[in-house]
Write a protein that holds these residues in place. Structure first.
Motif, short mmCIF file in Angstrom:
data_model
loop_
_atom_site.label_atom_id
_atom_site.label_comp_id
_atom_site.label_asym_id
_atom_site.label_seq_id
_atom_site.Cartn_x
_atom_site.Cartn_y
_atom_site.Cartn_z
N PRO A 52 38.03 39.21 -21.26
CA PRO A 52 38.84 39.08 -22.47
C PRO A 52 37.97 39.18 -23.73
O PRO A 52 36.80 38.77 -23.72
CB PRO A 52 39.45 37.67 -22.33
CG PRO A 52 38.52 36.94 -21.43
CD PRO A 52 37.97 37.96 -20.48
N LYS A 53 38.55 39.71 -24.79
CA LYS A 53 37.80 39.83 -26.04
C LYS A 53 37.56 38.47 -26.68
O LYS A 53 36.59 38.29 -27.43
CB LYS A 53 38.55 40.76 -26.99
CG LYS A 53 38.62 42.20 -26.48
CD LYS A 53 39.42 43.08 -27.42
CE LYS A 53 39.50 44.50 -26.88
NZ LYS A 53 40.33 45.39 -27.74
N VAL A 54 38.44 37.53 -26.40
CA VAL A 54 38.27 36.16 -26.90
C VAL A 54 37.52 35.36 -25.85
O VAL A 54 38.03 35.13 -24.75
CB VAL A 54 39.64 35.50 -27.20
CG1 VAL A 54 39.45 34.04 -27.59
CG2 VAL A 54 40.37 36.26 -28.30
N GLY A 55 36.28 34.95 -26.17
CA GLY A 55 35.48 34.16 -25.23
C GLY A 55 35.88 32.70 -25.25
O GLY A 55 36.75 32.28 -26.02
N TRP A 56 35.21 31.90 -24.41
CA TRP A 56 35.58 30.50 -24.26
C TRP A 56 35.36 29.70 -25.55
O TRP A 56 36.18 28.85 -25.89
CB TRP A 56 34.82 29.87 -23.10
CG TRP A 56 35.31 30.36 -21.78
CD1 TRP A 56 34.79 31.38 -21.03
CD2 TRP A 56 36.47 29.90 -21.07
NE1 TRP A 56 35.54 31.59 -19.90
CE2 TRP A 56 36.58 30.69 -19.89
CE3 TRP A 56 37.41 28.92 -21.30
CZ2 TRP A 56 37.59 30.52 -18.96
CZ3 TRP A 56 38.42 28.73 -20.37
CH2 TRP A 56 38.52 29.52 -19.22
N ARG B 190 44.32 35.45 -16.14
CA ARG B 190 43.84 36.83 -16.21
C ARG B 190 44.94 37.84 -15.83
O ARG B 190 44.91 38.98 -16.28
CB ARG B 190 42.63 37.01 -15.28
CG ARG B 190 41.43 36.18 -15.70
CD ARG B 190 40.24 36.38 -14.77
NE ARG B 190 39.14 35.50 -15.12
CZ ARG B 190 38.21 35.78 -16.05
NH1 ARG B 190 38.25 36.93 -16.70
NH2 ARG B 190 37.25 34.91 -16.30
N GLU B 191 45.90 37.41 -15.02
CA GLU B 191 46.98 38.33 -14.64
C GLU B 191 47.91 38.64 -15.79
O GLU B 191 48.51 39.71 -15.84
CB GLU B 191 47.78 37.74 -13.48
CG GLU B 191 47.02 37.68 -12.16
CD GLU B 191 47.91 37.27 -11.01
OE1 GLU B 191 48.92 36.56 -11.26
OE2 GLU B 191 47.61 37.67 -9.87
N ARG B 192 48.03 37.71 -16.74
CA ARG B 192 48.93 37.91 -17.88
C ARG B 192 48.18 38.07 -19.20
O ARG B 192 48.82 38.31 -20.24
CB ARG B 192 49.91 36.73 -17.97
CG ARG B 192 50.89 36.68 -16.82
CD ARG B 192 51.80 35.48 -16.90
NE ARG B 192 52.89 35.57 -15.93
CZ ARG B 192 52.79 35.23 -14.66
NH1 ARG B 192 51.64 34.74 -14.19
NH2 ARG B 192 53.81 35.35 -13.83
N GLY B 193 46.86 37.90 -19.18
CA GLY B 193 46.08 38.05 -20.39
C GLY B 193 46.36 36.97 -21.42
O GLY B 193 46.40 37.24 -22.62
N THR C 114 43.51 39.03 -28.55
CA THR C 114 43.67 38.99 -30.01
C THR C 114 43.71 37.57 -30.58
O THR C 114 43.54 37.38 -31.78
CB THR C 114 44.98 39.70 -30.41
OG1 THR C 114 46.11 38.96 -29.89
CG2 THR C 114 45.02 41.12 -29.85
N GLY C 115 43.96 36.58 -29.72
CA GLY C 115 44.11 35.21 -30.20
C GLY C 115 45.46 34.93 -30.82
O GLY C 115 45.69 33.84 -31.37
N GLU C 116 46.38 35.89 -30.75
CA GLU C 116 47.70 35.74 -31.36
C GLU C 116 48.51 34.64 -30.66
O GLU C 116 48.58 34.61 -29.42
CB GLU C 116 48.46 37.06 -31.27
CG GLU C 116 49.87 37.00 -31.82
CD GLU C 116 50.66 38.27 -31.53
OE1 GLU C 116 51.84 38.34 -31.95
OE2 GLU C 116 50.12 39.18 -30.87
N PHE C 117 49.11 33.76 -31.45
CA PHE C 117 49.95 32.70 -30.90
C PHE C 117 51.17 33.30 -30.20
O PHE C 117 51.82 34.20 -30.72
CB PHE C 117 50.41 31.77 -32.03
CG PHE C 117 51.45 30.77 -31.61
CD1 PHE C 117 51.12 29.69 -30.81
CD2 PHE C 117 52.78 30.92 -32.01
CE1 PHE C 117 52.08 28.77 -30.41
CE2 PHE C 117 53.74 30.00 -31.62
CZ PHE C 117 53.39 28.93 -30.83
N LYS C 118 51.47 32.77 -29.02
CA LYS C 118 52.59 33.28 -28.24
C LYS C 118 53.71 32.25 -28.07
O LYS C 118 54.88 32.56 -28.22
CB LYS C 118 52.10 33.73 -26.86
CG LYS C 118 51.17 34.93 -26.87
CD LYS C 118 51.91 36.19 -27.32
CE LYS C 118 51.03 37.42 -27.22
NZ LYS C 118 51.75 38.65 -27.65
N LEU C 119 53.35 31.02 -27.72
CA LEU C 119 54.38 30.05 -27.36
C LEU C 119 53.80 28.65 -27.32
O LEU C 119 52.62 28.47 -27.03
CB LEU C 119 54.94 30.41 -25.97
CG LEU C 119 56.05 29.53 -25.36
CD1 LEU C 119 57.35 29.70 -26.14
CD2 LEU C 119 56.28 29.89 -23.89
#
Length: 409
Positions: free
Chosen positions: A273-277, A309-312, A339-344
């Motif tokens: 992922p582009k966003v690390g821990w 990882r299956e859903r990113g 992207t770090g975009e808020f989802k839910l």
């Protein structure tokens, strides 16, 4: 449909479930005290001393990655077993995309120092006592048979749920022939008569014959504990058929949201992922603080950071004032792993009524509410469920013997 038809359905439903229910009931009794038994059996998996502050999630993830460079971190669970922190890992794919064997899927670490406390392949009893309680958990959840066992137990849970209603119906007194038109009964006498005839179903004749005692234990215990048995049966459907039967049914009645319905699986598993821990922790903290204000709840502490990882998607999990469980927490924010975009945001209670009901079902099933007294009750309940299965088998065997005797005479 005649009463005899439902007797047959109840009989064969019970027989088909009996062995499985005995296994999950006995293992469930042990799981009511999972943290205590795990600490008793494997004290080496817990910190030697409790310090003032724990390391943050990102630091623990980075230390695990340095310690196991050929693996990749999937989750950091800060409160997996009280003071023990579990880091979920799997092997990193090679240049051809193939996964090698890591040899373990859990790295247990001291949350205060980052020191490695142990490694294990969760539930692999061949590794010895380090996996005794995880093996009990797997037996309870999927008979230690993976997805196949999960579907077996999910089917049993669905049959059990339906059989709860059949069993209740069979305890009701049979209808008597209607009285003569010339006979008049006082107002309410008929209902009172039904209640009087139903009373024996609630009683256990302790000083009667073995057969009558066995029958009473089966019938009366099922009646007195009917609501609890139904809760455990339906919550078992949630545990094993969460993404199919449970979700379909719950969404027809309640407003219910779950990650597996909100986020579709990617075409390819997200390896890097582009966003690390470190960044994920910062984003999670920020988003949780924003949702704390928007939904009027208070965050008590962080519980986990999980990478699906299956859903990113990252799950940032905290314990908050909306949680109903005694331990851990289930207040979650979800954001995109690239992207770090808020989802839910999903709260355990007070947001969607379907999620509130599910939180209660989960907490009750896991004996993670109402303190020690309820955990003792759940431990005893497991033994009662096993007893109901055994007494049901004995009733069937006695009737089979009686039929065989009639045929031979």
């Amino acid at each position: 449909m005649t009463r005899q038809f439902w007797v047959l359905i109840h009989r064969w439903a019970g027989l088909s479930m009996a062995a499985f229910l005995i296994i999950v009931a006995v293992t469930g009794s042990l799981l009511a005290f999972y943290p205590e038994l795990e600490r008793l059996i494997n004290p080496q998996l817990y910190p030697k001393q409790v310090l003032e502050n724990k390391l943050d999630i990102a630091t623990l993830a980075e230390l695990a990655q340095l310690r196991v460079p050929y693996g990749q971190v999937n989750a950091v669970l800060m409160e997996a077993n009280e003071e023990s922190t579990v880091i979920s890992m799997n092997a990193r794919p090679d240049s051809s995309g193939q996964l090698s064997e890591l040899g373990f899927d859990q790295l247990l670490v001291d949350p205060y120092t980052g020191e490695e406390l142990g490694k294990r392949q969760f539930g692999a009893i061949s590794e010895g006592m380090i996996n005794f309680m995880p093996f009990i958990y797997k037996m309870h959840y999927n008979l230690a048979l993976g997805n196949f066992g999960m579907w077996i137990l999910g089917t049993c849970a669905l049959i059990w749920t339906l059989d709860c209603f059949i069993g209740f119906y069979l305890t009701l007194p049979q209808r008597r022939k209607p009285p003569s038109p010339l006979t008049s009964l006082p107002v309410g006498a008929e209902n009172k008569n039904i209640w009087l005839r139903w009373q024996p179903a609630w009683k256990i004749r302790w000083k009667s014959s073995r057969y009558k005692l066995n029958f009473d234990l089966h019938r009366a215990s099922g009646l007195w504990l009917w609501l609890v048995l139904f809760i455990f049966a339906w919550s078992s459907v949630y545990m094993n058929l969460w993404d199919t039967v449970y979700t379909w049914t719950t969404r027809t009645v309640f407003d219910y949201k779950a990650p597996w319905t909100e986020f579709p699986k990617l075409n390819k598993v997200l390896e890097e992922p582009k966003v690390g821990w470190r960044q994920a922790q910062m984003i999670g903290e920020q988003l949780m603080a924003e949702q704390e204000k928007a939904h009027d709840f208070t965050v008590e502490r962080v519980v986990a950071l999980i990478l699906d990882r299956e859903r990113g998607i990252y799950h940032y999990v905290a314990r908050s004032s909306r949680d109903i469980q005694d331990r851990r927490g289930g207040t979650r924010v979800f954001f995109d792993a690239d992207t770090g975009e808020f989802k839910l945001v999903l709260l355990p209670s007070g947001q969607y009524n379907g999620n509130t009901v599910t939180s209660w079902l989960y907490a009750l099933h896991m004996a993670n509410i109402f303190g020690l007294s309820y955990r003792i009750f759940v431990c005893a309940l497991g033994l009662v469920i096993a007893m109901l299965s055994v007494t049901g088998i004995i009733i069937w065997m006695r009737k089979q013997q009686a039929r065989a005797g009639k045929r031979s005479s």
